[in-house]
Design an enzyme around this catalytic site. Structure first.
Site, PDB file in Angstrom:
ATOM      1  N   PRO A 292      69.393  46.000  42.188  1.00  0.00           N
ATOM      2  CG  PRO A 292      67.810  47.021  40.912  1.00  0.00           C
ATOM      3  CD  PRO A 292      68.645  45.732  41.059  1.00  0.00           C
ATOM      4  CE1 TYR A 384      66.983  50.918  51.413  1.00  0.00           C
ATOM      5  CE2 TYR A 384      67.476  53.022  52.717  1.00  0.00           C
ATOM      6  CZ  TYR A 384      67.043  52.191  51.484  1.00  0.00           C
ATOM      7  OH  TYR A 384      66.380  53.084  50.554  1.00  0.00           O
TER       8      TYR A 384
END
Ligand code: FAD
Ligand code: DHB
Length: 389
Positions: A292, A384
């Site tokens: 994650p 990101y």
């Protein structure tokens, strides 16, 4: 029964694909082995890339997300006792949206219900058949009766433990896997987040992440050993450990309160190739899992759906197979980039049992370089916010 696309799995991948197909006039049925309430009770991801936001808009299910979601322009890397901000928007001109997977799933389910499309929940023994031949079909049982759905294509959106990938002959599949020697212990609590942006913390005691679902609801995680037991982690113990891993200013200002969800998740990288077998497509977690760190799992499901929908649209609207033929290759190219990024974020931020103080120093040097070099910060930020589809 007959449909054009039989979708196995009513998670984000299945629901998103179903809605895009419906909007394009392509008939589909979604099957899931559990109930709607069970799916909505799962607490999972929380950070959406712009690509995912765009896909929800395309599906016509983005309205509440724009109203209630929290756009974030940056996040913090905490190490060496202080925060180092990564200015996502300044570095890339893009931002992410903090909006829970539970809410997004809810919105897609509501939209599907309003469209009047078929979904079958609590369908047992769902099985794809003959996807290598001309007449694929899916069978399932419901209330003791066996049903058959004939279709043109089967979309396996049924997650890592689903039946779709397991139906493919082993010799036709190559898998790549890395298991990490730790897990994440996470809580959800009705308390204001410790900071208005996410904090990813590298600390000698282990990784910590401060995330959120709203201005009043926090999602906090700490790295833990794989054999930890939830029962051994009272809320007080959790918050004490979290505070130890954060810079003092956050530890001191943190508001604590009872958790209403607490779970431990293992961390794994996994990819199965290819993502297409005749008329069966693997989509989302059915084909790949990422740890994650970096929040890529849900977002990868969205890019897979983008490529598959594009292919199916080409097939039905333009009678061209080029898009479905290219699906696996296009999706895997992006998948591997996200697998690399998630692996590198995980490696940089967690304590590994066998790397010792040397490993910690190397991580700190890497982090120090990351936050002091514009080139390195930009590379991090670009990954990101999400690489282009
Ligand atoms: P899923 O959401 O897994 O949906 C698959 C669906 O298929 C389920 O509803 C399941 O019931 C159904 N199904 C399974 N087997 C069958 C069957 N045999 N027959 C019929 N239906 C079946 N990602 C992040 O980015 N950040 C996070 O913090 C994060 N936390 C996570 C925590 C956990 C515990 C897990 C498991 C995942 C987490 N993820 C996270 C990953 C993210 O949630 C997934 O990448 C995302 O849910 C993938 O969506 P999907 O639709 O492909 O699969
Ligand atoms: C969350 C989970 C992540 O893995 C992450 O990188 C950021 C946020 C979350 O659950 O909010």
């Amino acid at each position: 029964m007959r449909t054009q696309v039989a979708i196995i799995g009513s998670g984000p991948a299945g629901l998103l694909l179903g809605q895009l197909l419906t909007n394009a006039g392509i008939d589909n049925i979604i099957l899931d082995r559990v109930s709607k309430d069970y799916i909505l009770g799962r607490v999972r991801a929380g950070v959406l890339e712009e690509g995912m936001v765009d896909m929800l808009d395309r599906a016509g299910a983005g309205e509440r997300m724009h109203r209630e979601g929290l756009p974030h322009d940056g996040f913090s890397l905490a190490f060496d006792g202080r925060d180092h901000r990564i200015d996502l928007f300044g570095l890339t001109g893009r931002r992410v949206m903090v909006y829970g997977q539970t809410e997004l799933t809810h919105d897609l389910m509501d939209k599907r219900e309003a469209s009047g499309d078929s979904s079958v929940y609590e369908a047992t023994n769902v099985t794809p058949h003959d996807f290598d031949g001309a007449g694929p079909y899916v069978t399932y049982e419901k209330d003791g009766v066996t049903h058959r759905i004939d279709c043109d294509f089967i979309a396996g959106c049924d997650g890592y433990h689903g039946v779709s990938r397991k139906s493919v002959p082993e010799s036709a599949l190559k898998s790549y896997e890395r298991i990490y020697p730790f897990g994440w212990l996470g809580i959800l609590a009705e308390v204001p987040p410790v900071s208005h942006e996410l904090i990813y913390a590298n600390h000698p005691r282990g990784f910590a992440l401060c995330s959120m679902r709203s201005h009043t609801r926090s999602r906090y995680y700490i790295q833990c050993a794989l054999d930890e037991k939830i029962e051994d982690w009272s809320d007080d113990r959790f918050y004490d450990e979290l505070r130890r891993r954060l810079p003092a200013e956050h530890a001191e200002s943190m508001v604590t309160g009872p958790s209403f969800e607490k779970s431990i998740a293992p961390l794994r990288s996994f990819v199965a190739e290819p993502m297409r077998f005749g008329k069966l497509f693997l989509v989302g977690d059915a084909a790949h899992i990422v740890p994650p760190t970096g929040a890529k799992g849900l977002n990868l499901a969205a890019s897979d759906v983008y490529y598959l929908f594009d292919g199916l649209l080409g097939y039905y609207a333009d009678k061209s197979s080029a898009g479905i033929d290219a699906y696996s290759e296009r999706a895997l190219k992006r998948v591997w980039r996200a697998v690399r990024f998630s692996w590198s974020m995980t490696t940089m931020l967690h304590r590994f049992p066998d790397t010792g103080e040397f490993g910690q120093k190397i991580q700190e040097a890497e982090l120090d370089y990351l936050v002091s070099s514009k080139a390195a910060s930009t590379a991090l930020a670009e990954n990101y916010v999400g690489l282009p589809y």
